[in-house]
Design an enzyme around this catalytic site. Structure first.
Site, PDB file in Angstrom:
ATOM      1  N   LYS A 193       0.848  -1.198   0.000  1.00  0.00           N
ATOM      2  CA  LYS A 193       0.000   0.000   0.000  1.00  0.00           C
ATOM      3  C   LYS A 193       0.885   1.251   0.000  1.00  0.00           C
ATOM      4  CE  LYS A 193      -3.286   2.581   2.946  1.00  0.00           C
ATOM      5  NZ  LYS A 193      -4.204   2.535   4.100  1.00  0.00           N
ATOM      6  N   ASP A 203      -2.585  10.208   3.943  1.00  0.00           N
ATOM      7  CA  ASP A 203      -3.989   9.809   4.068  1.00  0.00           C
ATOM      8  C   ASP A 203      -4.734  10.811   4.952  1.00  0.00           C
ATOM      9  OD1 ASP A 203      -6.408   8.546   4.185  1.00  0.00           O
ATOM     10  OD2 ASP A 203      -5.720   6.813   5.357  1.00  0.00           O
ATOM     11  N   LYS A 253     -10.306  12.538   8.339  1.00  0.00           N
ATOM     12  CA  LYS A 253      -9.859  12.041   9.643  1.00  0.00           C
ATOM     13  C   LYS A 253      -9.894  13.157  10.692  1.00  0.00           C
ATOM     14  CE  LYS A 253      -6.569   8.469   8.118  1.00  0.00           C
ATOM     15  NZ  LYS A 253      -7.224   7.327   8.773  1.00  0.00           N
ATOM     16  N   ASP A 259       1.625   6.182   5.611  1.00  0.00           N
ATOM     17  CA  ASP A 259       0.641   5.267   5.038  1.00  0.00           C
ATOM     18  C   ASP A 259       1.134   4.584   3.754  1.00  0.00           C
ATOM     19  OD1 ASP A 259      -1.772   4.018   5.513  1.00  0.00           O
ATOM     20  OD2 ASP A 259      -2.979   5.511   4.451  1.00  0.00           O
ATOM     21  N   ASP A 283     -12.149   7.073   3.654  1.00  0.00           N
ATOM     22  CA  ASP A 283     -10.972   6.755   4.467  1.00  0.00           C
ATOM     23  C   ASP A 283     -10.586   5.283   4.356  1.00  0.00           C
ATOM     24  OD1 ASP A 283      -8.880   7.264   6.137  1.00  0.00           O
ATOM     25  OD2 ASP A 283     -10.071   7.454   7.972  1.00  0.00           O
ATOM     26  N   GLU A 303      -9.413   3.782   1.896  1.00  0.00           N
ATOM     27  CA  GLU A 303      -8.854   3.943   0.552  1.00  0.00           C
ATOM     28  C   GLU A 303      -7.814   2.889   0.195  1.00  0.00           C
ATOM     29  OE1 GLU A 303      -7.653   5.380   3.158  1.00  0.00           O
ATOM     30  OE2 GLU A 303      -5.526   4.968   2.883  1.00  0.00           O
ATOM     31  N   ARG A 359      -7.578  -0.328   0.626  1.00  0.00           N
ATOM     32  CA  ARG A 359      -8.070  -1.562  -0.001  1.00  0.00           C
ATOM     33  C   ARG A 359      -8.442  -1.339  -1.466  1.00  0.00           C
ATOM     34  NH1 ARG A 359     -12.452  -2.184   4.601  1.00  0.00           N
ATOM     35  NH2 ARG A 359     -10.782  -1.054   5.661  1.00  0.00           N
TER      36      ARG A 359
HETATM   37  N1  BES Z   1      -4.291   4.383   6.830  1.00  0.00           N
HETATM   38  C1  BES Z   1      -5.447   4.056   7.587  1.00  0.00           C
HETATM   39  C2  BES Z   1      -5.186   3.005   8.656  1.00  0.00           C
HETATM   40  C3  BES Z   1      -4.267   3.378   9.776  1.00  0.00           C
HETATM   41  C4  BES Z   1      -4.743   3.966  10.922  1.00  0.00           C
HETATM   42  C5  BES Z   1      -2.927   3.065   9.705  1.00  0.00           C
HETATM   43  C6  BES Z   1      -3.909   4.270  11.958  1.00  0.00           C
HETATM   44  C7  BES Z   1      -2.087   3.355  10.745  1.00  0.00           C
HETATM   45  C8  BES Z   1      -2.581   3.955  11.872  1.00  0.00           C
HETATM   46  C9  BES Z   1      -6.536   3.517   6.682  1.00  0.00           C
HETATM   47  O1  BES Z   1      -6.563   4.059   5.415  1.00  0.00           O
HETATM   48  C10 BES Z   1      -7.844   3.822   7.324  1.00  0.00           C
HETATM   49  O2  BES Z   1      -8.129   4.975   7.461  1.00  0.00           O
HETATM   50  N2  BES Z   1      -8.593   2.794   7.697  1.00  0.00           N
HETATM   51  C11 BES Z   1      -9.860   2.972   8.317  1.00  0.00           C
HETATM   52  C12 BES Z   1     -10.805   1.940   7.753  1.00  0.00           C
HETATM   53  C13 BES Z   1     -12.255   2.212   8.020  1.00  0.00           C
HETATM   54  C14 BES Z   1     -12.677   3.524   7.387  1.00  0.00           C
HETATM   55  C15 BES Z   1     -13.093   1.076   7.475  1.00  0.00           C
HETATM   56  C16 BES Z   1      -9.692   2.772   9.815  1.00  0.00           C
HETATM   57  O3  BES Z   1      -8.881   1.946  10.246  1.00  0.00           O
HETATM   58  O4  BES Z   1     -10.348   3.488  10.562  1.00  0.00           O
HETATM   59 ZN    ZN Z   2      -4.756   4.681   4.676  1.00  0.00          ZN
HETATM   60 MN    MN Z   3      -7.659   5.847   5.304  1.00  0.00          MN
END
Ligand code: BES
Ligand code: ZN
Ligand code: MN
Length: 468
Positions: free
Chosen positions: A235, A240, A247, A258, A317, A319, A321
């Site tokens: 990834k 992000d 966020k 990220d 968010d 993104e 996947r």
């Molecule tokens: N990049 C984030 C995940 C992340 C969070 C990595 C904290 C490292 C530390 C990812 O893109 C994300 O925002 N995931 C969401 C998924 C949800 C919206 C289904 C999450 O984990 O809240």
């Molecule tokens: Zn992310």
């Molecule tokens: Mn995200």
């Protein structure tokens, strides 16, 4: 610089102490120093003993625990932290030390010495001598450690670089520059026009809100005697924000990291080339900035992924996947892989399930999962296997598309893994996914990690690739 030599080198002498007094030998003073060591043998415990009016002027006692790889790695890291960088070190290796332990020691010495700078500055100006009666026996160990550390440093540098610099094109340029210094590597970079022409709808949707366009980097190592083709996918979100589903202030703070998965798969592939590993590797880094703007994709949009299937995206968010789905679909359709492994800072839920220091491993293939766990344990990177329950696939149901990208039923890391699993087609049983959100960052200097990006995954991948 770390070198092997038959005699002790200049500077401070380092003596290892283990917890069961197996490490014996040496002169009378050495024996006595070991015997009187405080906190004897605890891995990474350091004691500095002055020797007034004598040479060397001090001795460092360091604990190696059970004298296994983990113990020697901890010892190397602890010594590097305890002794100033302008002071030369000479580590007396015990006669019975294994090549694996020497590799771990050197990894600890190098990894803990990492510092991030705008321009790289060698963190240790003075060298380290590993004194042994049989230097030749450990030459390969030292080379593996050097390559592993250099690749990890590169992944840390890429991840620590601020996102104002680190846009997708910048990341791609770094890969091109690194590949150019090594024979046998080829790089292909697809820009937005080509991505559109070939149907990479996920990468284009996620990258569409940014002033710096997305791209897909494909780095290939193709040695003549290769038996297997491994595809590594990482990834590569260069920042992000969450997109329109923005966020929180705190949630965004560290999001320059990220792209840690992309950094790890690229660095590991470069390392594999340095070690001339006889396995064909293609690393794919889908790179995009998930930004907020008038051209950003919206909650509720339906996108068409590389494999032609559609995804409803109610949370911008989620993104990672979307870009991974395109890269995985491309890998399966076009690259004829024997194994596919993806690494991603995919969910905050990784840390909820397993805490700060442990990645989540997913695979339907017990053998592959076991081999990755073994490699991680040897490399000093922790992961824990979580399930891919078939019945949770129902959570991905969408009324208007083939699937939904961000269900809210919980088990966020598991559901994200299940989403990815939908794009593996006939390679589903030869795939592993590692959610490394949590261990990609260190809050403080600790053992072989320095505060900031950890380069997580490079070490595990290099160990595993050496056996693949
Ligand atoms: N990049 C984030 C995940 C992340 C969070 C990595 C904290 C490292 C530390 C990812 O893109 C994300 O925002 N995931 C969401 C998924 C949800 C919206 C289904 C999450 O984990 O809240
Ligand atoms: Zn992310
Ligand atoms: Mn995200």
């Amino acid at each position: 610089m770390i070198r092997l030599a038959e005699a002790s080198g200049p500077g401070t002498r380092v003596l290892a102490v283990d917890d069961s007094a197996v490490l014996a030998g040496g002169d009378a003073e050495t024996v006595e120093l070991r015997r009187t060591a405080e906190d004897a043998g605890r891995a990474g415990a350091v004691q500095i003993l002055p020797r007034p009016l004598r040479t060397p002027a001090k001795v460092v006692l360091v604990g190696v625990g059970a004298a296994d790889e983990a113990g020697w790695r901890a010892a190397g890291a602890a010594v590097v932290r305890a002794v100033p960088g302008d002071e030369a070190l000479s580590v007396t290796l015990p006669d019975e030390i294994t090549p694996a332990a020497v590799r771990a020691l050197a990894e600890g010495l190098w990894l803990a010495g990492y510092r991030f700078r705008e321009a790289p500055i060698p963190p240790r100006s003075a060298g380290v001598t590993l004194a042994t009666s049989n230097p030749d026996a450990y030459a390969d160990s030292l080379e593996s450690a050097r390559v592993t550390a250099a690749a990890t440093w590169l992944a840390r540098d890429l991840t620590n670089t601020p996102s104002a610099v680190k846009n997708p094109a910048w990341f791609a340029e770094q890969v091109v520059a690194e590949a150019a210094t090594r024979p046998g590597l080829t790089v292909t970079v697809r820009g937005p026009e080509q991505l559109a022409a070939e149907g990479f709808g996920g990468i284009l949707a996620v990258g569409g809100g940014s002033a710096t366009p997305p791209c897909l980097v494909e780095l290939a190592w193709n040695p003549p005697p290769a038996s297997r083709h491994v595809v590594l996918v990482g990834k590569g979100i260069t920042f992000d924000t969450g997109g329109i589903s923005i966020k929180t202030r705190d949630g965004m703070k560290l999001m320059k990291k990220d792209m840690g998965g992309a950094a790890a798969v690229i660095a590991a592939t470069l390392g594999a080339a340095d070690l001339h590993l006889p396995v064909r590797i293609t690393a794919l880094a889908p790179l995009a900035e998930n930004a907020v703007s008038g051209s950003a994709f919206r909650p509720g949009d339906v996108i068409t992924q590389y494999d032609g299937s559609t995804t409803e995206t109610t949370n911008s968010d989620a993104e990672g996947r979307l870009v991974l789905a395109d890269a995985l679909g491309y890998a399966v359709a076009r690259l004829n892989p024997d194994v596919v492994i993806d690494l991603a800072t995919l969910t905050g839920a990784n840390a909820v399930a397993l805490g700060k220091g442990t990645a989540a491993l997913y695979s339907h293939d017990d053998e592959l999962a076991g081999a990755l766990e073994t490699a991680g344990a040897a490399a000093g990177e922790r992961m824990w296997r979580l399930p891919l329950p078939d019945d949770y696939l129902d959570y991905l149901h969408s009324d208007i598309a083939d699937r939904h990208s961000s269900p809210t039923q919980g088990a966020g890391s598991v559901v994200a893994a299940l989403f990815l699993s939908e794009f593996l087609s006939d390679r589903l049983d030869r795939w592993a996914h590692i959610d490394m959100s949590a261990p990609s960052w260190a809050e403080k200097n600790e053992a072989d990690l320095t505060k900031g990006a950890t380069g997580w995954g490079v070490r595990t991948l290099l160990r595993w690739l050496a056996t693949a």
